[in-house]
Design a protein around this motif. Structure first.
Motif, mmCIF file in Angstrom:
data_model
loop_
_atom_site.group_PDB
_atom_site.id
_atom_site.type_symbol
_atom_site.label_atom_id
_atom_site.label_comp_id
_atom_site.label_asym_id
_atom_site.label_seq_id
_atom_site.Cartn_x
_atom_site.Cartn_y
_atom_site.Cartn_z
ATOM 1 N N HIS A 126 0.568 -1.345 0.125
ATOM 2 C CA HIS A 126 0.078 0.125 0.026
ATOM 3 C C HIS A 126 0.776 1.366 -0.029
ATOM 4 O O HIS A 126 0.437 2.313 0.402
ATOM 5 C CB HIS A 126 -1.197 0.107 1.281
ATOM 6 N N TYR A 127 2.136 1.285 -0.568
ATOM 7 C CA TYR A 127 2.885 2.430 -0.378
ATOM 8 C C TYR A 127 2.595 3.306 -1.658
ATOM 9 O O TYR A 127 1.775 3.043 -2.597
ATOM 10 C CB TYR A 127 4.357 1.835 -0.940
ATOM 11 N N LEU A 128 3.059 4.541 -1.376
ATOM 12 C CA LEU A 128 2.388 5.537 -2.418
ATOM 13 C C LEU A 128 3.667 5.952 -3.331
ATOM 14 O O LEU A 128 4.627 5.680 -3.061
ATOM 15 C CB LEU A 128 2.024 6.897 -1.448
ATOM 16 N N SER A 129 3.242 6.246 -4.370
ATOM 17 C CA SER A 129 4.296 6.789 -5.677
ATOM 18 C C SER A 129 5.066 7.672 -5.216
ATOM 19 O O SER A 129 4.594 8.550 -4.336
ATOM 20 C CB SER A 129 3.747 6.589 -6.945
ATOM 21 N N VAL A 130 6.206 7.763 -5.945
ATOM 22 C CA VAL A 130 6.931 9.154 -5.583
ATOM 23 C C VAL A 130 6.028 10.402 -5.982
ATOM 24 O O VAL A 130 5.850 11.394 -5.202
ATOM 25 C CB VAL A 130 8.094 9.176 -6.314
ATOM 26 N N ASP A 131 5.335 10.438 -6.917
ATOM 27 C CA ASP A 131 4.417 11.377 -7.565
ATOM 28 C C ASP A 131 3.349 11.681 -6.603
ATOM 29 O O ASP A 131 3.073 12.650 -6.158
ATOM 30 C CB ASP A 131 3.688 11.038 -8.835
ATOM 31 N N ALA A 132 2.539 10.551 -5.971
ATOM 32 C CA ALA A 132 1.426 10.748 -5.002
ATOM 33 C C ALA A 132 2.173 11.352 -3.791
ATOM 34 O O ALA A 132 1.354 12.188 -2.971
ATOM 35 C CB ALA A 132 0.845 9.341 -4.595
ATOM 36 N N LEU A 133 3.358 11.167 -3.261
ATOM 37 C CA LEU A 133 4.140 11.889 -2.185
ATOM 38 C C LEU A 133 4.166 13.138 -2.264
ATOM 39 O O LEU A 133 4.622 13.897 -1.445
ATOM 40 C CB LEU A 133 5.447 10.922 -2.002
ATOM 41 N N CYS A 134 4.162 13.863 -3.577
ATOM 42 C CA CYS A 134 4.244 15.185 -3.759
ATOM 43 C C CYS A 134 2.795 16.070 -3.831
ATOM 44 O O CYS A 134 2.729 17.230 -4.037
ATOM 45 C CB CYS A 134 4.820 15.501 -5.095
ATOM 46 N N GLY A 135 1.794 15.236 -3.345
ATOM 47 C CA GLY A 135 0.491 16.075 -3.459
ATOM 48 C C GLY A 135 0.334 16.703 -2.195
ATOM 49 O O GLY A 135 1.069 16.816 -1.276
ATOM 50 N N GLU A 136 -0.543 17.759 -2.334
ATOM 51 C CA GLU A 136 -1.002 18.674 -1.572
ATOM 52 C C GLU A 136 -1.390 18.290 -0.078
ATOM 53 O O GLU A 136 -1.271 18.811 1.050
ATOM 54 C CB GLU A 136 -2.252 19.708 -2.070
ATOM 55 N N ASP A 137 -2.001 16.940 -0.006
ATOM 56 C CA ASP A 137 -2.257 16.308 1.188
ATOM 57 C C ASP A 137 -1.180 15.515 1.890
ATOM 58 O O ASP A 137 -1.425 14.711 2.620
ATOM 59 C CB ASP A 137 -3.321 15.290 0.807
ATOM 60 N N ILE A 138 0.031 15.670 1.612
ATOM 61 C CA ILE A 138 1.253 15.016 2.059
ATOM 62 C C ILE A 138 2.204 16.076 2.591
ATOM 63 O O ILE A 138 2.587 16.929 1.995
ATOM 64 C CB ILE A 138 1.814 14.039 0.975
ATOM 65 N N ARG A 139 2.760 15.504 3.783
ATOM 66 C CA ARG A 139 3.662 16.273 4.395
ATOM 67 C C ARG A 139 4.826 15.261 4.500
ATOM 68 O O ARG A 139 4.900 14.275 5.082
ATOM 69 C CB ARG A 139 3.354 16.679 5.879
ATOM 70 N N PHE A 140 6.071 15.367 3.434
ATOM 71 C CA PHE A 140 6.990 14.531 3.462
ATOM 72 C C PHE A 140 8.190 15.071 4.034
ATOM 73 O O PHE A 140 8.752 16.258 3.787
ATOM 74 C CB PHE A 140 7.405 14.548 1.976
ATOM 75 N N LEU A 141 8.934 14.167 4.826
ATOM 76 C CA LEU A 141 10.168 14.532 5.568
ATOM 77 C C LEU A 141 11.231 13.767 5.278
ATOM 78 O O LEU A 141 11.004 12.578 5.079
ATOM 79 C CB LEU A 141 9.773 14.716 7.184
ATOM 80 N N VAL A 142 12.518 14.160 5.601
ATOM 81 C CA VAL A 142 13.681 13.482 5.407
ATOM 82 C C VAL A 142 14.477 13.780 6.473
ATOM 83 O O VAL A 142 14.526 14.795 7.196
ATOM 84 C CB VAL A 142 14.627 14.152 3.981
ATOM 85 N N ALA A 143 15.292 12.528 7.069
ATOM 86 C CA ALA A 143 16.097 12.701 7.852
ATOM 87 C C ALA A 143 17.482 12.877 7.347
ATOM 88 O O ALA A 143 17.845 11.980 6.550
ATOM 89 C CB ALA A 143 16.116 11.240 8.943
#
Length: 150
Positions: free
Chosen positions: A36-53
Protein backbone atom coordinates in the motif's frame (compact mmCIF):
# COMPACT_ATOMS: atom_id res chain seq x y z
CA UNK A 1 26.04 11.28 13.57
CA UNK A 2 24.15 14.58 13.73
CA UNK A 3 20.61 13.86 12.55
CA UNK A 4 18.23 16.61 11.49
CA UNK A 5 14.69 16.15 10.16
CA UNK A 6 13.15 18.63 7.74
CA UNK A 7 10.60 18.93 4.97
CA UNK A 8 11.89 17.20 1.86
CA UNK A 9 11.15 16.60 -1.79
CA UNK A 10 10.30 12.99 -2.70
CA UNK A 11 11.79 13.63 -6.15
CA UNK A 12 15.20 14.67 -4.79
CA UNK A 13 17.70 12.01 -5.88
CA UNK A 14 18.59 10.69 -2.41
CA UNK A 15 14.98 10.65 -1.22
CA UNK A 16 13.84 8.95 -4.41
CA UNK A 17 16.57 6.32 -4.01
CA UNK A 18 15.32 5.58 -0.48
CA UNK A 19 11.73 5.31 -1.69
CA UNK A 20 12.76 2.96 -4.50
CA UNK A 21 14.67 0.79 -2.00
CA UNK A 22 11.61 0.73 0.26
CA UNK A 23 9.30 -0.22 -2.61
CA UNK A 24 11.69 -2.98 -3.74
CA UNK A 25 11.80 -4.41 -0.22
CA UNK A 26 8.01 -4.36 0.12
CA UNK A 27 7.65 -6.07 -3.27
CA UNK A 28 10.12 -8.74 -2.14
CA UNK A 29 8.33 -9.36 1.16
CA UNK A 30 4.65 -9.04 0.23
CA UNK A 31 2.37 -9.75 -2.73
CA UNK A 32 1.14 -6.79 -4.78
CA UNK A 33 -2.33 -6.79 -3.19
CA UNK A 34 -0.73 -6.33 0.26
CA UNK A 35 1.49 -3.40 -0.76
CA UNK A 36 0.00 0.00 0.00
CA UNK A 37 2.93 2.36 -0.52
CA UNK A 38 2.50 5.65 -2.34
CA UNK A 39 4.30 6.46 -5.57
CA UNK A 40 6.86 9.26 -5.62
CA UNK A 41 4.36 11.40 -7.53
CA UNK A 42 1.62 10.74 -4.95
CA UNK A 43 4.03 11.77 -2.17
CA UNK A 44 4.25 15.19 -3.85
CA UNK A 45 0.51 15.80 -3.35
CA UNK A 46 -0.98 18.73 -1.45
CA UNK A 47 -2.31 16.34 1.21
CA UNK A 48 1.15 14.93 2.04
CA UNK A 49 3.78 16.22 4.44
CA UNK A 50 7.05 14.53 3.40
CA UNK A 51 10.05 14.61 5.74
CA UNK A 52 13.66 13.53 5.38
CA UNK A 53 16.25 12.70 8.04
CA UNK A 54 19.72 13.89 7.18
CA UNK A 55 23.25 13.81 8.45
CA UNK A 56 24.79 16.81 6.72
CA UNK A 57 24.14 16.37 3.00
CA UNK A 58 23.35 12.65 3.33
CA UNK A 59 19.66 11.65 3.38
CA UNK A 60 19.33 8.70 5.76
CA UNK A 61 15.59 8.22 6.00
CA UNK A 62 12.17 9.48 5.04
CA UNK A 63 8.57 9.41 6.14
CA UNK A 64 5.31 11.17 5.42
CA UNK A 65 1.98 12.08 6.93
CA UNK A 66 -1.01 11.81 4.59
CA UNK A 67 -3.76 14.19 5.70
CA UNK A 68 -7.05 12.26 5.88
CA UNK A 69 -9.50 14.72 7.41
CA UNK A 70 -9.35 14.46 11.20
CA UNK A 71 -6.55 11.87 11.18
CA UNK A 72 -3.20 11.45 9.53
CA UNK A 73 -1.63 8.31 8.13
CA UNK A 74 2.07 7.53 8.38
CA UNK A 75 3.37 6.60 4.93
CA UNK A 76 6.75 5.76 3.38
CA UNK A 77 8.63 5.38 6.66
CA UNK A 78 12.05 4.04 5.68
CA UNK A 79 15.64 4.28 6.89
CA UNK A 80 18.68 3.29 4.83
CA UNK A 81 20.12 -0.01 6.05
CA UNK A 82 23.50 1.55 6.87
CA UNK A 83 21.83 4.18 9.08
CA UNK A 84 19.72 1.79 11.16
CA UNK A 85 20.47 1.61 14.86
CA UNK A 86 21.55 5.27 15.09
CA UNK A 87 18.25 6.85 16.13
CA UNK A 88 17.17 7.98 12.67
CA UNK A 89 13.77 6.25 12.82
CA UNK A 90 13.08 7.70 16.28
CA UNK A 91 13.84 11.24 15.12
CA UNK A 92 11.68 10.77 12.03
CA UNK A 93 8.77 9.41 14.06
CA UNK A 94 9.00 12.28 16.55
CA UNK A 95 8.93 14.76 13.67
CA UNK A 96 5.99 13.00 11.99
CA UNK A 97 4.02 13.13 15.24
CA UNK A 98 4.79 16.84 15.64
CA UNK A 99 3.83 17.47 12.01
CA UNK A 100 0.48 15.75 12.56
CA UNK A 101 -0.13 17.80 15.71
CA UNK A 102 0.74 21.02 13.89
CA UNK A 103 -1.87 20.11 11.26
CA UNK A 104 -4.48 19.86 14.03
CA UNK A 105 -5.05 16.13 13.57
CA UNK A 106 -6.65 14.10 16.35
CA UNK A 107 -5.10 10.71 15.54
CA UNK A 108 -2.17 9.27 13.63
CA UNK A 109 -2.73 5.86 12.01
CA UNK A 110 -0.68 3.46 9.95
CA UNK A 111 -0.68 0.17 8.09
CA UNK A 112 2.43 -2.00 8.14
CA UNK A 113 3.45 -5.48 7.14
CA UNK A 114 2.93 -8.25 9.68
CA UNK A 115 6.56 -9.43 9.46
CA UNK A 116 8.21 -6.04 10.00
CA UNK A 117 8.91 -6.57 13.71
CA UNK A 118 11.47 -3.76 14.02
CA UNK A 119 8.86 -1.33 12.70
CA UNK A 120 6.23 -2.68 15.11
CA UNK A 121 8.59 -2.07 18.04
CA UNK A 122 9.32 1.47 16.86
CA UNK A 123 5.63 2.30 16.54
CA UNK A 124 4.81 0.76 19.94
CA UNK A 125 7.65 2.79 21.51
CA UNK A 126 6.00 5.95 20.16
CA UNK A 127 2.59 5.15 21.63
CA UNK A 128 0.87 3.35 18.76
CA UNK A 129 -1.53 0.54 19.63
CA UNK A 130 -3.08 -2.07 17.38
CA UNK A 131 -6.46 -1.41 15.80
CA UNK A 132 -8.58 -2.67 12.94
CA UNK A 133 -8.48 -1.58 9.31
CA UNK A 134 -9.31 2.06 8.63
CA UNK A 135 -10.02 4.23 5.60
CA UNK A 136 -10.04 2.17 2.40
CA UNK A 137 -8.03 -0.72 3.87
CA UNK A 138 -9.54 -4.18 4.05
CA UNK A 139 -8.63 -6.83 6.57
CA UNK A 140 -5.47 -8.56 5.34
CA UNK A 141 -3.56 -11.24 7.27
CA UNK A 142 -0.30 -9.69 6.02
CA UNK A 143 -1.16 -6.22 7.36
CA UNK A 144 -1.22 -4.78 10.85
CA UNK A 145 -3.00 -1.54 11.66
CA UNK A 146 -2.02 0.84 14.44
CA UNK A 147 -3.12 4.20 15.79
CA UNK A 148 -1.99 6.83 18.24
CA UNK A 149 -4.05 9.68 19.69
CA UNK A 150 -2.47 13.10 19.41
Amino acid sequence: MSITVETGDPRAPQAQALLEASHALMQELFPAESNHYLSVDALCGEDIRFLVAQDGEQTLGCGAVALKGDYGEVKSMFVASEARGHGVANKLMEALIETARAEGLKTLKLETGNSLTAAHKLYEKHGFTYCGPFGDYEDDPLSLFMERPL
